[in-house]
Design a protein around this motif. Structure first.
Motif, short mmCIF file in Angstrom:
data_model
loop_
_atom_site.label_atom_id
_atom_site.label_comp_id
_atom_site.label_asym_id
_atom_site.label_seq_id
_atom_site.Cartn_x
_atom_site.Cartn_y
_atom_site.Cartn_z
N VAL A 180 0.85 -1.18 0.00
CA VAL A 180 0.00 0.00 0.00
C VAL A 180 0.90 1.24 0.00
O VAL A 180 1.74 1.39 0.88
N LEU A 181 0.71 2.07 -1.00
CA LEU A 181 1.47 3.31 -1.11
C LEU A 181 0.59 4.45 -0.66
O LEU A 181 -0.54 4.61 -1.14
N LEU A 182 1.09 5.24 0.27
CA LEU A 182 0.37 6.41 0.79
C LEU A 182 1.26 7.62 0.63
O LEU A 182 2.36 7.68 1.19
N ARG A 183 0.79 8.57 -0.16
CA ARG A 183 1.52 9.84 -0.27
C ARG A 183 1.09 10.71 0.91
O ARG A 183 -0.08 10.74 1.29
N ALA A 229 -6.78 -1.11 -5.64
CA ALA A 229 -7.55 0.05 -5.19
C ALA A 229 -6.72 1.31 -5.38
O ALA A 229 -5.51 1.28 -5.22
N PHE A 230 -7.41 2.38 -5.72
CA PHE A 230 -6.77 3.70 -5.80
C PHE A 230 -7.80 4.72 -5.35
O PHE A 230 -8.91 4.78 -5.89
N GLU A 231 -7.45 5.49 -4.33
CA GLU A 231 -8.35 6.49 -3.78
C GLU A 231 -7.56 7.71 -3.32
O GLU A 231 -6.39 7.59 -2.98
N THR A 236 -1.74 14.48 -2.96
CA THR A 236 -1.46 14.28 -1.55
C THR A 236 -2.58 13.46 -0.91
O THR A 236 -3.74 13.60 -1.28
N SER A 237 -2.22 12.60 -0.01
CA SER A 237 -3.06 11.65 0.73
C SER A 237 -3.63 10.54 -0.14
O SER A 237 -4.48 9.78 0.31
N ALA A 238 -3.14 10.40 -1.38
CA ALA A 238 -3.60 9.31 -2.25
C ALA A 238 -3.10 7.97 -1.73
O ALA A 238 -2.02 7.86 -1.15
N ILE A 239 -3.92 6.95 -1.96
CA ILE A 239 -3.62 5.58 -1.55
C ILE A 239 -3.72 4.68 -2.77
O ILE A 239 -4.73 4.70 -3.47
N ALA A 240 -2.69 3.89 -3.02
CA ALA A 240 -2.74 2.86 -4.06
C ALA A 240 -2.41 1.54 -3.38
O ALA A 240 -1.39 1.41 -2.69
N SER A 259 0.85 -4.30 -15.45
CA SER A 259 -0.40 -5.03 -15.25
C SER A 259 -1.55 -4.32 -15.95
O SER A 259 -2.46 -4.96 -16.46
N GLY A 260 -1.51 -2.99 -15.95
CA GLY A 260 -2.55 -2.21 -16.60
C GLY A 260 -3.92 -2.40 -15.99
O GLY A 260 -4.93 -2.07 -16.59
N ASP A 261 -3.97 -2.97 -14.80
CA ASP A 261 -5.25 -3.25 -14.15
C ASP A 261 -5.71 -2.05 -13.35
O ASP A 261 -5.07 -1.65 -12.39
N GLY A 262 -6.81 -1.48 -13.75
CA GLY A 262 -7.41 -0.42 -12.96
C GLY A 262 -6.85 0.95 -13.28
O GLY A 262 -5.71 1.09 -13.71
N PRO A 263 -7.66 1.97 -13.08
CA PRO A 263 -7.23 3.33 -13.35
C PRO A 263 -6.34 3.85 -12.22
O PRO A 263 -6.61 3.63 -11.06
N LEU A 264 -5.29 4.49 -12.59
CA LEU A 264 -4.42 5.14 -11.62
C LEU A 264 -4.40 6.61 -12.00
O LEU A 264 -3.77 6.99 -12.98
N GLY A 265 -5.14 7.40 -11.26
CA GLY A 265 -5.24 8.82 -11.55
C GLY A 265 -4.05 9.58 -11.04
O GLY A 265 -3.03 9.00 -10.67
N LYS A 266 -4.18 10.88 -11.03
CA LYS A 266 -3.10 11.72 -10.51
C LYS A 266 -2.89 11.40 -9.03
O LYS A 266 -3.84 11.39 -8.26
#
Length: 177
Positions: free
Chosen positions: A16-19, A171-173, A147-151, A137-144
């Motif tokens: 899990v990556l958290l900016r 997941a990306f939020e 700050t506080s984004a989670i992938a 993988s190209g699975d799922g949208p990864l938006g900009k």
């Protein structure tokens, strides 16, 4: 989630990556010492709620030593003390100003027993790593990766083999408080 070792399928790992959340620019401080802004504190708490819902208690948190990343993790833990507040945290100076190669090197050194790791870091390294892992993988949208984004990525290899093609975006939020 650990799979039956007898099934011939490697255990599922999660990265899990958290900016870090929004930092303050009002104070005349060196970049590494900039604290969170009021919005950043609210967003970090919202990120904590989302992290708890997405992944539960991580096995390990690797966090940059910069003030804003430490505060982001502290606010996330304060929002979900029973889930996130008990996770072991390793503060790593190498995460500050790191690009994806350095972050991958840190993650590849993780012991096999670590199932879920949260990496709390900065742009451009964390967004670069997310794009690099997602590109193959190209699975799922990864938006900009704001700050506080989670992938969140499901890692299908061992940590020592982490790289493009070995993780799938699940997941990306971008939580906002």
């Amino acid at each position: 989630m650990t799979m039956d070792p007898g099934a011939g399928v490697p255990p599922l790992r999660r990265l899990v990556l958290l900016r870090h959340a929004k930092s303050s620019r009002e104070l005349d401080l060196p970049d590494v010492e900039r604290p969170l802004s009021g919005r950043g504190r609210r967003d970090a708490a919202a990120a904590g709620h989302r992290l708890a819902a997405l992944v539960g208690r991580p096995d390990l948190v690797i966090c940059s030593t910069a003030v804003r990343t430490r505060q982001t993790w502290a606010q996330a833990c304060e929002a979900e003390p029973e889930v996130l507040g008990t996770a072991p945290v390793r503060f790593e100076a190498a995460v500050y100003e790191a690009w994806s190669d350095t972050l991958l090197d840190l993650l590849r050194e993780l012991p096999a027993a670590v199932g879920t790791v949260v990496l709390v870091g900065h742009g451009p390294g964390v967004p670069d790593l997310a794009e690099r892992l997602n590109r193959t993988s190209g699975d799922g949208p990864l938006g900009k990766f704001r700050t506080s984004a989670i992938a969140s990525f499901a890692v299908v290899s061992g940590w020592d083999e982490l790289g493009p093609g070995s993780a799938v975006l699940t997941a990306f939020e971008v939580p906002r408080g």
